[in-house]
Design a protein around this motif. Structure first.
Motif, PDB file in Angstrom:
ATOM      1  N   GLU A  16       2.076 -10.837   2.350  1.00 26.85           N
ATOM      2  CA  GLU A  16       1.553 -12.124   2.825  1.00 26.85           C
ATOM      3  C   GLU A  16       0.106 -11.987   3.290  1.00 26.85           C
ATOM      4  O   GLU A  16      -0.715 -12.886   3.072  1.00 26.85           O
ATOM      5  N   ASP A  17      -0.215 -10.871   3.926  1.00 31.88           N
ATOM      6  CA  ASP A  17      -1.595 -10.639   4.351  1.00 31.88           C
ATOM      7  C   ASP A  17      -2.521 -10.485   3.144  1.00 31.88           C
ATOM      8  O   ASP A  17      -3.650 -10.977   3.147  1.00 31.88           O
ATOM      9  N   ARG A  18      -2.036  -9.836   2.107  1.00 36.47           N
ATOM     10  CA  ARG A  18      -2.827  -9.680   0.884  1.00 36.47           C
ATOM     11  C   ARG A  18      -3.153 -11.047   0.281  1.00 36.47           C
ATOM     12  O   ARG A  18      -4.282 -11.306  -0.136  1.00 36.47           O
ATOM     13  N   GLY A  52      -1.464  -3.941   9.350  1.00 39.84           N
ATOM     14  CA  GLY A  52      -1.349  -5.393   9.353  1.00 39.84           C
ATOM     15  C   GLY A  52      -2.480  -6.127  10.047  1.00 39.84           C
ATOM     16  O   GLY A  52      -2.441  -7.340  10.185  1.00 39.84           O
ATOM     17  N   ASP A  53      -3.534  -5.388  10.497  1.00 42.43           N
ATOM     18  CA  ASP A  53      -4.625  -6.082  11.176  1.00 42.43           C
ATOM     19  C   ASP A  53      -6.019  -5.610  10.755  1.00 42.43           C
ATOM     20  O   ASP A  53      -7.025  -6.036  11.317  1.00 42.43           O
ATOM     21  N   ALA A  54      -6.085  -4.748   9.767  1.00 40.76           N
ATOM     22  CA  ALA A  54      -7.371  -4.309   9.218  1.00 40.76           C
ATOM     23  C   ALA A  54      -7.190  -4.089   7.718  1.00 40.76           C
ATOM     24  O   ALA A  54      -6.118  -3.681   7.272  1.00 40.76           O
ATOM     25  N   ALA A  55      -8.240  -4.383   6.960  1.00 42.47           N
ATOM     26  CA  ALA A  55      -8.147  -4.224   5.507  1.00 42.47           C
ATOM     27  C   ALA A  55      -9.514  -3.903   4.934  1.00 42.47           C
ATOM     28  O   ALA A  55     -10.548  -4.315   5.471  1.00 42.47           O
ATOM     29  N   VAL A  56      -9.489  -3.176   3.829  1.00 37.16           N
ATOM     30  CA  VAL A  56     -10.703  -2.844   3.081  1.00 37.16           C
ATOM     31  C   VAL A  56     -10.429  -3.151   1.621  1.00 37.16           C
ATOM     32  O   VAL A  56      -9.395  -2.741   1.075  1.00 37.16           O
ATOM     33  N   ARG A  57     -11.352  -3.886   1.005  1.00 31.69           N
ATOM     34  CA  ARG A  57     -11.215  -4.202  -0.421  1.00 31.69           C
ATOM     35  C   ARG A  57     -12.440  -3.651  -1.152  1.00 31.69           C
ATOM     36  O   ARG A  57     -13.573  -3.896  -0.752  1.00 31.69           O
ATOM     37  N   HIS A  58     -12.185  -2.906  -2.228  1.00 28.22           N
ATOM     38  CA  HIS A  58     -13.223  -2.388  -3.117  1.00 28.22           C
ATOM     39  C   HIS A  58     -13.030  -3.071  -4.465  1.00 28.22           C
ATOM     40  O   HIS A  58     -11.920  -3.082  -4.996  1.00 28.22           O
ATOM     41  N   SER A  59     -14.112  -3.631  -5.022  1.00 24.21           N
ATOM     42  CA  SER A  59     -14.023  -4.335  -6.296  1.00 24.21           C
ATOM     43  C   SER A  59     -15.265  -4.076  -7.123  1.00 24.21           C
ATOM     44  O   SER A  59     -16.341  -3.826  -6.590  1.00 24.21           O
ATOM     45  N   VAL A  60     -15.097  -4.157  -8.420  1.00 27.03           N
ATOM     46  CA  VAL A  60     -16.236  -4.217  -9.339  1.00 27.03           C
ATOM     47  C   VAL A  60     -16.212  -5.639  -9.890  1.00 27.03           C
ATOM     48  O   VAL A  60     -15.194  -6.087 -10.423  1.00 27.03           O
ATOM     49  N   ILE A  61     -17.327  -6.340  -9.715  1.00 29.93           N
ATOM     50  CA  ILE A  61     -17.367  -7.768 -10.020  1.00 29.93           C
ATOM     51  C   ILE A  61     -18.553  -8.069 -10.929  1.00 29.93           C
ATOM     52  O   ILE A  61     -19.673  -7.598 -10.684  1.00 29.93           O
ATOM     53  N   ASN A  87      -5.553 -13.142  16.147  1.00 29.43           N
ATOM     54  CA  ASN A  87      -4.840 -14.406  16.380  1.00 29.43           C
ATOM     55  C   ASN A  87      -4.217 -14.951  15.097  1.00 29.43           C
ATOM     56  O   ASN A  87      -4.257 -16.157  14.836  1.00 29.43           O
ATOM     57  N   GLY A  88      -3.694 -14.054  14.260  1.00 28.94           N
ATOM     58  CA  GLY A  88      -2.988 -14.456  13.058  1.00 28.94           C
ATOM     59  C   GLY A  88      -3.864 -14.850  11.877  1.00 28.94           C
ATOM     60  O   GLY A  88      -3.347 -15.295  10.862  1.00 28.94           O
ATOM     61  N   LYS A  89      -5.189 -14.691  11.979  1.00 30.88           N
ATOM     62  CA  LYS A  89      -6.078 -15.099  10.899  1.00 30.88           C
ATOM     63  C   LYS A  89      -6.986 -13.932  10.484  1.00 30.88           C
ATOM     64  O   LYS A  89      -7.496 -13.198  11.322  1.00 30.88           O
ATOM     65  N   TRP A  90      -7.189 -13.805   9.169  1.00 34.53           N
ATOM     66  CA  TRP A  90      -8.065 -12.767   8.623  1.00 34.53           C
ATOM     67  C   TRP A  90      -9.520 -13.241   8.624  1.00 34.53           C
ATOM     68  O   TRP A  90      -9.797 -14.405   8.348  1.00 34.53           O
ATOM     69  N   HIS A  91     -10.424 -12.301   8.947  1.00 39.23           N
ATOM     70  CA  HIS A  91     -11.859 -12.592   8.996  1.00 39.23           C
ATOM     71  C   HIS A  91     -12.633 -11.488   8.278  1.00 39.23           C
ATOM     72  O   HIS A  91     -12.349 -10.302   8.480  1.00 39.23           O
ATOM     73  N   ASN A 148     -14.232 -18.403   8.027  1.00 40.11           N
ATOM     74  CA  ASN A 148     -13.600 -17.116   7.726  1.00 40.11           C
ATOM     75  C   ASN A 148     -14.269 -15.955   8.450  1.00 40.11           C
ATOM     76  O   ASN A 148     -13.876 -14.811   8.275  1.00 40.11           O
ATOM     77  N   LEU A 149     -15.279 -16.261   9.232  1.00 40.06           N
ATOM     78  CA  LEU A 149     -15.977 -15.218   9.987  1.00 40.06           C
ATOM     79  C   LEU A 149     -15.496 -15.258  11.427  1.00 40.06           C
ATOM     80  O   LEU A 149     -15.056 -16.294  11.922  1.00 40.06           O
ATOM     81  N   LEU A 150     -15.605 -14.140  12.093  1.00 36.59           N
ATOM     82  CA  LEU A 150     -15.192 -14.041  13.484  1.00 36.59           C
ATOM     83  C   LEU A 150     -16.432 -14.137  14.366  1.00 36.59           C
ATOM     84  O   LEU A 150     -17.205 -13.178  14.463  1.00 36.59           O
ATOM     85  N   ASN A 151     -16.641 -15.299  14.956  1.00 38.56           N
ATOM     86  CA  ASN A 151     -17.800 -15.501  15.837  1.00 38.56           C
ATOM     87  C   ASN A 151     -19.108 -15.103  15.167  1.00 38.56           C
ATOM     88  O   ASN A 151     -19.984 -14.523  15.778  1.00 38.56           O
ATOM     89  N   ASP A 152     -19.237 -15.395  13.883  1.00 37.40           N
ATOM     90  CA  ASP A 152     -20.444 -15.063  13.130  1.00 37.40           C
ATOM     91  C   ASP A 152     -20.740 -13.558  13.214  1.00 37.40           C
ATOM     92  O   ASP A 152     -21.881 -13.131  13.305  1.00 37.40           O
TER      93      ASP A 152
END
Length: 171
Positions: free
Chosen positions: A37-39, A103-112, A138-142, A52-56
């Protein structure tokens, strides 16, 4: 001798980076199924939406080397490229790895593959290696950090190496 050592290290690093980009991530090496669900929530984020940002709190580095501290700086055009707008972002199949930690931190690597467009200059395409860091509060990804590095094709890599060697000679 010291200059030759620097050139060799630079060359070796660049070769390893280019070769790493050409290869697919190793199958099964990373857990890409945990926290489904987090993904989904991370994949649905629109990077240009300030909510989608946390306090800029965003820090970003673009492929041109521009460092931005916060959403306003990130969305301010690079001088000389003011009339360019993003036209499309197309992730290369099999070249994205999203890792979720606790469940509270994530790293995404992509070639775009990115296409930007300008009414005066037309379309411009580039391939970017992108790394993004997310936190969940607080339940939201940033999105809190992103860096895009321009992928060099063989011709660009050769030019880069030639320029680097010339710069080393002139020091």
């Amino acid at each position: 001798m010291k200059q030759l050592t620097h050139i060799f290290v630079l060359f070796l690093s660049a070769v390893l980076i280019v070769n790493a980009v050409a290869a697919q991530p190793p199958a099964g090496k990373y857990n890409t199924d945990n926290y489904p669900e987090d993904r989904k929530a991370i994949d649905s984020l629109n990077g240009y939406d300030p909510s989608n940002l946390l306090n800029d709190d965003l820090i970003s580095v673009g492929p041109e080397g521009k460092i931005s501290y916060g959403f306003v700086q990130w969305t301010t055009p690079v001088p000389g490229l003011e009339d360019f707008r993003f036209k499309s972002f197309t992730p290369m199949p099999g070249m994205t790895v999203l890792r979720v930690y606790n469940g509270d931190a994530a790293v995404r690597h992509s070639v775009i593959d990115v296409v930007v467009t300008s009414p005066t200059k037309g379309d411009f395409a580039l391939r970017v290696i992108r790394t993004e860091t997310y936190i969940k509060t607080n339940g939201k990804w940033h999105l809190v950090y992103g860096q895009g590095t321009k992928w060099l094709n063989e011709e660009e890599f050769k030019l880069f190496m030639k320029q680097s060697q010339e710069a080393a000679k002139n020091k």
